[in-house]
Design a protein around this motif. Structure first.
Motif, PDB file in Angstrom:
ATOM      1  N   LYS A 145       0.826  -1.205   0.000  1.00 54.11           N
ATOM      2  CA  LYS A 145       0.000   0.000   0.000  1.00 54.11           C
ATOM      3  C   LYS A 145       0.864   1.261   0.000  1.00 54.11           C
ATOM      4  N   LYS A 181     -14.711   5.310  -0.505  1.00 50.92           N
ATOM      5  CA  LYS A 181     -14.838   5.543   0.938  1.00 50.92           C
ATOM      6  C   LYS A 181     -14.058   6.803   1.294  1.00 50.92           C
ATOM      7  N   CYS A 218      -5.235  -0.404  -2.961  1.00 54.43           N
ATOM      8  CA  CYS A 218      -5.784   0.754  -2.280  1.00 54.43           C
ATOM      9  C   CYS A 218      -4.887   1.132  -1.118  1.00 54.43           C
ATOM     10  N   MET A 251      -6.072   2.753   1.531  1.00 51.68           N
ATOM     11  CA  MET A 251      -6.856   2.605   2.760  1.00 51.68           C
ATOM     12  C   MET A 251      -6.699   1.147   3.223  1.00 51.68           C
ATOM     13  N   ASP A 252      -7.185   0.847   4.411  1.00 49.40           N
ATOM     14  CA  ASP A 252      -6.843  -0.473   4.947  1.00 49.40           C
ATOM     15  C   ASP A 252      -8.022  -1.093   5.694  1.00 49.40           C
ATOM     16  N   CYS A 253      -8.959  -1.640   4.934  1.00 46.87           N
ATOM     17  CA  CYS A 253     -10.116  -2.285   5.565  1.00 46.87           C
ATOM     18  C   CYS A 253      -9.741  -3.715   5.945  1.00 46.87           C
ATOM     19  N   THR A 293     -10.158  -1.594  -6.790  1.00 44.66           N
ATOM     20  CA  THR A 293      -9.568  -0.461  -6.093  1.00 44.66           C
ATOM     21  C   THR A 293     -10.706   0.442  -5.634  1.00 44.66           C
ATOM     22  N   ASP A 294     -10.368   1.509  -4.951  1.00 46.48           N
ATOM     23  CA  ASP A 294     -11.373   2.537  -4.648  1.00 46.48           C
ATOM     24  C   ASP A 294     -11.348   3.513  -5.826  1.00 46.48           C
ATOM     25  N   TYR A 348     -11.468  -6.342   6.145  1.00 45.92           N
ATOM     26  CA  TYR A 348     -12.132  -7.387   5.357  1.00 45.92           C
ATOM     27  C   TYR A 348     -11.779  -7.332   3.868  1.00 45.92           C
ATOM     28  N   CYS A 349     -10.895  -6.430   3.474  1.00 45.74           N
ATOM     29  CA  CYS A 349     -10.667  -6.193   2.038  1.00 45.74           C
ATOM     30  C   CYS A 349     -10.165  -7.458   1.327  1.00 45.74           C
ATOM     31  N   LEU A 393      -8.954  -7.629  -1.521  1.00 47.23           N
ATOM     32  CA  LEU A 393      -7.760  -7.377  -2.348  1.00 47.23           C
ATOM     33  C   LEU A 393      -6.473  -7.799  -1.632  1.00 47.23           C
TER      34      LEU A 393
HETATM   35  S1  SF4 Z   1     -10.291  -1.244  -1.793  1.00 51.91           S
HETATM   36 FE1  SF4 Z   1     -12.100  -0.774  -0.601  1.00 51.91          FE
HETATM   37  S2  SF4 Z   1     -12.238  -2.435   0.884  1.00 51.91           S
HETATM   38 FE2  SF4 Z   1     -10.147  -2.474   0.074  1.00 51.91          FE
HETATM   39  S3  SF4 Z   1      -8.981  -1.214   1.496  1.00 51.91           S
HETATM   40 FE3  SF4 Z   1      -9.671   0.117  -0.154  1.00 51.91          FE
HETATM   41  S4  SF4 Z   1     -11.554   1.010   0.597  1.00 51.91           S
HETATM   42 FE4  SF4 Z   1     -11.126  -0.755   1.860  1.00 51.91          FE
END
Ligand code: SF4
Lengths: 338, 366
Positions: free
Chosen positions: B53, B170, B89, B91-93, B138-139, B95-96, B98
Motif C-alpha cells: 500500500k 470511501k 488501495c 486505505m486499509d479495511c 480499487t477505490d 475485510y478487504c 484485495l
Molecule cells: S479497496 Fe475498498 S475495501 Fe479495500 S482497502 Fe480500499 S476502501 Fe477498503
C-alpha cells in the motif's frame, strides 16, 4: 542417553570417529561435575531408579563422558548414570574426559549418538538433538550429513518445526511426552501465552481427548475467547465447563461430547439452535429407518433430499404411504418454512 | 496515505502520464523490467500487504480494461461491467478481499489511458443501457491526487446517453468533480457503514459524516448518487447503529437522486480470515456465525442475514419508499424474505438497475 549403557549394553561413544582420540580416562570427584549444565542433555528421562541396582552391584560399566569447563566438568554422556551415582552416595567416578577446546560439533555428535543409536528418540529429544547439532555444526551441509547419519529428520519442512519443540513451555513438552498432544498441536499451543497453553494441555489430559478433537476444541475455545474478550483459562474455569469436567458420574466419552456441544452452542448459537430445531421436527415426522431427510448444507441452499431404503415393491409402496403421511404433517411445513 | 516509493515499468518510462505522476508524487522512484521485481520488493517486508500500500507501480495494462462482474451461479449478480484501471488501495479495511487477490498485492496504476479510452469508445458504441464501475479492484477516487482520469471518464460518459459510470469510494476526494460537465451520467457512490465499523474495520477511510457531506456536495453539483451498505457487519447493537446511519443518510441527501442502495452482508474467501487474524488481531468480525456457501465464501448463517436485511430495508423504506434497494450476491430465498420479491419477478436484477439508472440519470437508450 544413558538407558542402555547403564544396563551393561555397549555405549556408543565409539560411534563418533575421532572422539576417543582426544578423550582420556580419569577419576573425577562428583562435586566437580556441573549437573545443571544441560547443553548436551538429550534424554528427557529424569528418574534413575532403574539404574541404581545395576550400578551398585556391577559398578559403572560404561564411564560417562565429560568435557572440561571453567569450573570443572560438564556432562556430555551419562546424565542419569551420574545422578544415580550421586544418589548412591558415591564421591567420585571414572569418566572419559574431553579437553575444553575439543571440537564442539564432534562432542555434540557424541552426545546425540549415545542416545539416538540406542533407541528411538522422542519428539522432545529429537528437538534437543537437532538444536544441539545446528548450534555446533560449522555449516548447513555438515549439519545435514550429521543429522542423516544420526537418524534425525533433515526435511526442510520438518526441521524448523521440530527445533521449536524443546523451546516450548514445559507443560506442552510434557503433553507431547505423555502422548496427549502431537507436534502440530504443540506448535499451535506454543503460539499462545504459556499459562493458556498449560491450561489447555491440562484440559486435554483431563478429557483424554484425541488429537482431532483437540484441534476442534482449541478452535472453539480460541474463537469464543476472542469474540467475548475473555481468556481461554477463564473460559475453562467457568461454571458450565467445570460442571461437566467435574461430573465424575458420567462416562468420559459423554463428558467429551457434552463439552463439545456446550462450546459449539456458545460459538454458534443460531446455527446450533437451527440444527436442534430441525432435529426436533425430524423426530416429530417419525421417519423411521428407511427414510432419511437431508437438509441443505448449512441451511444455505433450499433443496432438501429424501432418501428411501427399500427391498421390494411392497416396501416401496409402504414407504409411499408413509410419505403421504409426512406430507400432511405440520412439522414438515415448519421445516420447509425455515 | 503515504506513498514512499514509485516503481515505473521501463517500457512506459517516457509516457507523459508516468512523468506527470512522478512529478506530482515527489518520492524516490525506480525503473523496473516487470511487476515481479516490485512484488519481490514488497514480499520481503514484515507486512507485505501494508508494504504494497505504500508503493505505487506505474505500468501498462496489456489486457482488457473492461471485465464482467465476477458473479457466481448460486447468487444473483447485478451484471455490472468493471473498468479496471488500477489495483489495490492505500486505505486499509480489515475485510478487504484485495489483500488476498494478488501475491502480494501492490498499488498498481495503468498509465495507457489512450488504450483505455479507445476500449471505452468500443464499449459505448453499443446502444443498450450499461452500468460501468471502477470500484472493484480499487477505490474509485483514491487516484484523484495524482491523475485526472475521473475528469476524462466523466466527460466521456457525459457525451453519450445510454451508459452510466459509477464511482464508488470511501474517501471524500471529490474536489475535482466540481464544475465538470457530467450530464448526470456519472453516479457518485459511497460505501456506508456504522461509525463503529468505520473506526475499527475501515482504517484510513473517511468518517461517516465526511462521506455523507461529500455525497451531499455531489448532489448539489447535480450528480446522481448511490450507496452501498456493504459489508453489513453483525454485532451487538448493529441494527440500531445501521438505523442511525440511514437516518443520517436521508438527512444529507434526497431519495430522488439516489439511483440505488445495495445491501451486502460480510462475506469472504477463507484465506481472508487468516489475513485478518494476522494483520488485525483485535478485529472480531471473523468470529461471528459464518457458514461456507456453495461458492466457497464464508457468509453469515442465512437467517441472520435475512433478519438484518429486513430491518435495514424497513428502515430505508421509512425514509424513502420508492428508492431502489437491491441485495448483492444473495439467492431468491433471501430476496423473497427480505425484500418481498424475487429478482425474476421484476425482470431480473440487471433490468431493475438499468431502469433505475435510466430514470435517475436520464438515459435515452435506443
Ligand atoms: S479497496 Fe475498498 S475495501 Fe479495500 S482497502 Fe480500499 S476502501 Fe477498503
Amino acid at each position: 542417553m544413558d538407558s542402555k549403557s547403564s544396563d551393561g549394553q555397549p555405549g556408543s561413544e565409539n560411534s563418533s570417529p575421532d572422539s576417543d582420540s582426544v578423550a582420556h580416562a580419569d577419576t573425577v570427584a562428583l562435586t566437580e561435575i556441573n549437573a545443571k549444565d544441560a547443553t548436551f542433555r538429550i534424554t528427557t528421562r529424569r528418574q534413575v531408579e532403574d539404574l541404581l541396582d545395576t550400578i551398585q552391584s556391577l559398578g559403572l560399566l560404561h564411564p560417562p563422558v565429560l568435557i572440561e569447563d571453567s569450573s570443572g566438568y560438564s556432562i556430555v554422556c551419562g546424565f542419569r548414570r551420574i545422578a544415580a551415582c550421586r544418589q548412591l552416595g558415591w564421591k567420585s567416578i571414572t569418566a572419559r574426559i574431553h579437553k575444553a577446546g575439543a571440537d564442539r560439533f564432534e562432542i555434540a555428535r557424541l552426545a546425540i549418538a549415545d542416545n539416538a543409536l540406542q533407541r528411538p528418540l522422542n519428539l522432545v529429544e529429537t528437538s534437543r538433538a537437532l538444536n544441539l547439532l545446528a548450534d555446533t555444526s560449522p555449516d548447513q551441509q555438515q549439519f545435514k550429513e550429521a543429522a542423516l547419519s544420526l537418524g534425525l529428520p533433515i526435511s526442510p519442512s520438518v526441521v524448523p518445526k521440530a527445533r521449536e519443540i524443546c523451546r516450548l513451555a514445559l507443560p506442552i513438552q510434557d503433553g507431547i511426552l505423555s502422548g496427549t498432544i502431537n507436534m502440530s498441536m504443540a506448535l499451535e499451543l506454543g503460539k499462545l501465552d504459556a499459562a493458556v497453553a498449560t491450561a489447555l494441555v491440562g484440559f486435554f489430559i483431563q478429557l483424554k481427548v484425541g488429537l482431532n478433537k483437540q484441534r476442534e476444541l482449541l478452535l472453539l475455545l480460541t474463537e469464543i475467547a476472542k469474540r467475548e474478550d475473555v481468556s481461554i483459562q477463564q473460559l475453562i474455569a467457568e461454571k458450565p465447563l467445570q460442571n461437566i469436567l467435574q461430573n465424575t458420574a458420567i462416562d468420559r466419552a459423554v463428558q467429551r461430547q457434552n463439552i463439545r456441544s456446550y462450546l459449539r452452542q456458545r460459538r454458534y448459537p443460531a446455527i446450533s439452535k437451527a440444527e436442534a430445531d430441525y432435529q426436533k421436527r425430524v423426530r416429530q415426522l417419525n421417519l423411521g429407518k428407511q427414510i432419511q431427510l437431508v437438509p441443505p448444507k448449512n441451511f444455505e441452499g433450499t433443496t432438501y433430499a429424501l432418501t428411501l431404503h427399500f427391498e421390494n415393491r411392497q416396501d416401496l409402496s409402504n414407504l409411499n404411504k408413509r410419505i403421504e403421511k409426512i406430507l400432511g404433517h405440520p412439522a414438515l411445513g415448519e421445516i420447509l418454512k425455515r | 496515505m503515504r506513498i514512499s516509493k514509485l516503481f515505473i515499468n521501463q517500457q512506459i518510462a517516457d509516457h507523459p502520464l508516468a512523468r506527470s505522476i512522478r512529478a506530482r508524487l515527489d518520492v524516490p522512484s525506480e525503473y523496473v523490467q516487470n511487476a515481479r521485481q516490485v512484488h519481490a520488493a514488497v514480499a520481503s517486508a514484515p507486512d507485505p500487504v501494508q508494504s504494497g500500500k505504500e508503493i505505487l507501480y506505474l505500468t501498462r495494462n496489456r489486457g482488457a480494461f473492461f471485465k464482467r462482474c465476477p458473479g457466481t451461479r448460486h447468487y444473483t449478480c447485478c451484471d455490472y461491467q468493471i473498468l479496471h484501471f488500477g489495483t489495490f488501495c492505500y486505505m486499509d479495511c480489515t475485510y478487504c478481499i484485495l489483500q488476498t487477490y494478488f501475491h502480494p498485492p501492490i498499488l498498481e496504476y495503468f498509465v495507457n489511458h489512450e488504450d483505455l479510452m479507445a476500449e471505452l469508445d468500443t464499449v459505448l458504441a453499443g446502444k443498450t443501457v450499461l452500468r460501468i464501475g471502477t470500484g472493484e479492484f480499487t477505490d474509485s477516487l483514491i487516484w484523484e491526487l495524482w491523475t485526472d482520469l475521473s475528469k476524462l471518464l466523466i466527460e466521456r460518459f457525459a457525451a453519450q446517453q445510454h451508459a452510466v459510470l459509477e464511482l464508488k469510494t470511501k474517501t471524500t476526494a471529490i474536489e475535482k468533480l466540481q464544475n465538470l460537465n457530467h450530464n448526470r451520467k456519472t453516479i457518485t457512490a459511497w460505501s456506508l457503514n456504522t461509525s463503529r465499523i468505520i473506526r475499527t474495520e475501515e482504517r484510513a477511510t473517511a468518517r461517516l459524516s465526511a462521506r455523507l457531506k461529500a455525497a451531499a456536495r455531489c448532489e448539489k453539483w447535480g450528480y446522481p448518487l448511490a450507496f452501498h451498505f456493504d459489508p453489513l457487519i453483525i454485532y451487538d447493537g448493529c441494527e440500531q447503529a445501521y438505523a442511525r446511519v440511514i437516518e443520517s443518510l436521508f438527512s444529507h441527501v434526497s431519495a430522488e437522486n439516489i439511483a440505488w442502495i445495495s445491501l451486502g452482508a460480510l462475506r469472504f474467501v477463507p484465506s481472508v480470515k487468516t489475513v485478518i487474524q494476522k494483520r488485525f488481531p483485535d478485529s472480531k468480525i471473523v468470529y461471528a456465525e459464518f457458514i461456507k456457501g456453495p461458492d466457497g465464501k464464508m457468509r453469515y448463517f442465512k437467517p441472520l442475514r435475512i433478519n438484518l436485511y429486513r430491518k435495514i430495508i424497513a428502515c430505508i423504506r421509512n425514509h424513502a419508499p420508492d428508492v431502489v434497494v437491491y441485495l448483492c450476491m444473495e439467492d431468491d430465498e433471501v430476496w423473497q424474505k427480505a425484500l418481498g420479491f424475487k429478482p425474476d419477478d421484476i425482470g431480473g436484477l440487471p433490468h431493475m438497475l438499468d431502469m433505475s439508472a435510466a430514470r435517475v440519470c436520464h438515459l435515452k437508450p435506443i
